[in-house]
Scaffold this active site. Structure first.
Site, PDB file in Angstrom:
ATOM      1  N   ASP A   1      33.576  44.089  -7.260  1.00  0.00           N
ATOM      2  CA  ASP A   1      33.844  42.527  -6.518  1.00  0.00           C
ATOM      3  C   ASP A   1      34.857  42.216  -7.337  1.00  0.00           C
ATOM      4  OD1 ASP A   1      33.570  40.333  -5.887  1.00  0.00           O
ATOM      5  OD2 ASP A   1      31.417  39.937  -6.277  1.00  0.00           O
TER       6      ASP A   1
ATOM      7  N   TYR B   1      33.985  32.648  20.116  1.00  0.00           N
ATOM      8  CA  TYR B   1      32.983  33.906  19.625  1.00  0.00           C
ATOM      9  C   TYR B   1      33.656  35.103  19.881  1.00  0.00           C
ATOM     10  CZ  TYR B   1      28.404  31.756  18.484  1.00  0.00           C
ATOM     11  OH  TYR B   1      27.193  30.861  17.875  1.00  0.00           O
TER      12      TYR B   1
ATOM     13  N   LYS C   1      40.154  32.192  -3.404  1.00  0.00           N
ATOM     14  CA  LYS C   1      40.417  32.296  -4.912  1.00  0.00           C
ATOM     15  C   LYS C   1      41.888  32.368  -5.245  1.00  0.00           C
ATOM     16  CE  LYS C   1      35.600  32.870  -6.217  1.00  0.00           C
ATOM     17  NZ  LYS C   1      34.762  33.776  -5.110  1.00  0.00           N
TER      18      LYS C   1
ATOM     19  N   GLU D   1      32.082  38.310  18.537  1.00  0.00           N
ATOM     20  CA  GLU D   1      31.318  39.414  18.119  1.00  0.00           C
ATOM     21  C   GLU D   1      31.748  40.715  18.357  1.00  0.00           C
ATOM     22  OE1 GLU D   1      30.019  36.948  19.642  1.00  0.00           O
ATOM     23  OE2 GLU D   1      27.864  36.263  18.959  1.00  0.00           O
TER      24      GLU D   1
ATOM     25  N   ARG E   1      38.212  29.964   2.903  1.00  0.00           N
ATOM     26  CA  ARG E   1      37.027  30.521   2.593  1.00  0.00           C
ATOM     27  C   ARG E   1      36.599  31.824   3.485  1.00  0.00           C
ATOM     28  NH1 ARG E   1      35.823  26.699  -1.090  1.00  0.00           N
ATOM     29  NH2 ARG E   1      34.327  27.865  -2.023  1.00  0.00           N
TER      30      ARG E   1
ATOM     31  N   THR F   1      36.481  37.794  -2.183  1.00  0.00           N
ATOM     32  CA  THR F   1      36.804  36.742  -1.359  1.00  0.00           C
ATOM     33  C   THR F   1      38.121  36.309  -1.061  1.00  0.00           C
ATOM     34  OG1 THR F   1      36.536  35.312  -3.290  1.00  0.00           O
ATOM     35  CG2 THR F   1      34.655  35.390  -2.123  1.00  0.00           C
TER      36      THR F   1
HETATM   37  N1  DSN Z   1      31.495  30.260  -7.194  1.00  0.00           N
HETATM   38  C1  DSN Z   1      32.218  31.331  -7.534  1.00  0.00           C
HETATM   39  C2  DSN Z   1      33.006  31.059  -8.750  1.00  0.00           C
HETATM   40  O1  DSN Z   1      33.026  30.048  -9.144  1.00  0.00           O
HETATM   41  O2  DSN Z   1      33.116  31.997  -9.503  1.00  0.00           O
HETATM   42  C3  DSN Z   1      31.499  32.700  -7.556  1.00  0.00           C
HETATM   43  O3  DSN Z   1      30.835  32.638  -6.251  1.00  0.00           O
END
Ligand code: DSN
Length: 421
Positions: free
Chosen positions: A202, A55, A232, A57, A238, A229
């Site tokens: 974003d 943890y 990707k 925090e 993640r 994120t």
């Molecule tokens: N689920 C993601 C996507 O496939 O673009 C976006 O949150």
């Protein structure tokens, strides 16, 4: 001594078998969902490490629990690498994923009822950009703008300015999960400045491509907040990151913790640090260029073989096929047809789609994962032809079975990183 995997096999056969099944599925076929990727083996090691026990925090040097000498190291490394890659003044690497990452920015700087300009979901925006079904869409007053699909998906900035003058937004938001073009961030910033609004981008889908220098960077355009994120195009675990100007740093950090989240997932933060370290290597820029080259070849092959693409093509890693117009089948049938030949895609709404989200008019494809496996232009051509043939012959079982064999033979030549035989 038993490996962790042997222990799993001995002690929880159901989960072990599902894991083996998923490995076989990933290896046998190809992942063309544009938001997915195959992460680095080093990241898998970090995710399964003892950092998961801790943890943490707070922030490095200011934690609420003891025993942070090593968690502080990984979080500082991750923050420094993120700032370097994006030329950002401040980075918060604790968001658990994309939705809380965006919520943390909104909750830090907006009050319920405040107006935000965001891209319409069916034109490629994200759920958290104000879709009425999301909590965000209920808390804030999102005014949606659209793209011009018939004009290569361009944004009508004159119209956007008019909307901004009328709506007086507190924030101008750009970013997308299904938009196959790049943005002119400077124009967004100019409009926001004219109406005194904050700017947020974003870039979750293309964060990796920006880090690799292959696409424009909204930090360079002076955006207040850039969120992405990490799993990707970036190829990491993640997670999510918020990049912002120094003047917003304290408020953003407080909004993530204690405002929205508790303990960060330090095993994921370790994975983010590793991923960003990889992105600083020169090979990563080559990878990003290849993702875009592969997307060009795949899009051209699809167009040449009967697909109509939303906006007519792509400038990034993804493309959207209007399967209703091109092949007379909805996106669900198209997704299932391609699944049956071991090509994974996802059904997708198209701009102002007359059909519902579970039976929309298109599918979405992208090249980051295939590129990670080492596929190049010739492989994209093969995939493009098989996709087109399968969608044309979606009710011909024997043709589909023959194509599945061809797809799996190709995939067999490109091992998935992190999966051993
Ligand atoms: N689920 C993601 C996507 O496939 O673009 C976006 O949150």
């Amino acid at each position: 001594m038993n490996s962790n995997r042997d222990l799993l096999q001995d002690n929880d056969l159901a989960i072990y078998e599902a894991l083996i099944g998923e490995e076989k599925r990933q290896q046998a076929g190809i992942e063309l969902i544009p938001s997915e990727n195959y992460t680095y083996p080093e990241v898998l090691a970090a995710l399964g490490s003892v950092f998961t026990n801790k943890y943490s925090e707070g922030y490095p040097g200011r934690r609420y629990y003891g025993g942070q000498q090593f968690t502080d190291i990984i979080e500082n490394v991750a923050r420094d690498r993120a700032k370097q890659l994006f030329r950002a003044e401040h980075a918060n690497v604790q968001p658990l994923s994309g939705s809380p990452m965006n919520q943390a920015v909104y909750m830090a700087f907006l009050r319920p009822g405040d107006t935000v300009l965001g891209m319409d979901l069916s034109h490629g925006g994200h759920l958290t950009h104000g879709a009425p079904v999301s909590h965000m869409g209920k808390i804030y007053n999102f005014v949606r703008y659209k793209t011009r699909p018939e004009q290569q998906g361009s944004i009508d900035f004159d119209e956007l300015l008019k909307t901004a003058v009328e709506a007086k937004p507190k924030m101008v938001l750009c970013g997308y999960s299904s938009y196959p073009r790049d943005y002119d961030y400077l124009r967004f910033k100019e409009i926001a400045d004219q109406v005194g609004a904050l700017t947020m981008a974003d870039v979750s889908h293309i964060g990796g491509l920006i880090a690799g220098g292959a696409m424009r960077n909204p930090c360079d355009a002076g955006f207040d907040f850039v969120t992405t994120t990490t799993h990707k195009s970036m190829r990491g675990p993640r997670g999510g990151m918020i990049l912002c100007k120094e003047q917003h740093a304290r408020i953003i950090d407080k909004s993530v913790f204690p405002g929205l989240q508790g303990g960060p997932h330090m095993n994921a933060v370790a994975g983010v640090a590793i991923t960003l370290g990889k992105a600083l290597q020169p090979e990563y820029a080559d990878y990003c260029r290849q993702v875009l080259n592969n997307a060009q070849v795949l899009a051209k092959t699809l167009l040449a073989n009967g697909s109509e693409l939303v906006t007519g093509g792509t400038e990034n890693h993804m493309m959207v096929i209007d399967t209703v117009k091109s092949f007379g089948i909805n996106g669900r049938v198209a997704e299932e047809t391609l699944d049956s030949i071991s090509i994974t895609t996802n059904k997708q709404v198209i701009p102002d789609d007359p059909n519902p989200p579970l039976r929309p008019s298109g599918i979405r494809l992208g090249t980051p994962a295939a590129t990670t496996r080492g596929m190049e232009g010739e492989d994209m051509k093969k995939l493009g032809v098989w996709i087109s043939e399968a969608l044309k012959r979606y009710d011909d079982q024997s043709a589909l079975e023959a194509m599945k064999t061809e797809v799996e033979n190709l995939c067999g030549k490109f091992p998935v990183p992190g999966i051993s035989d």
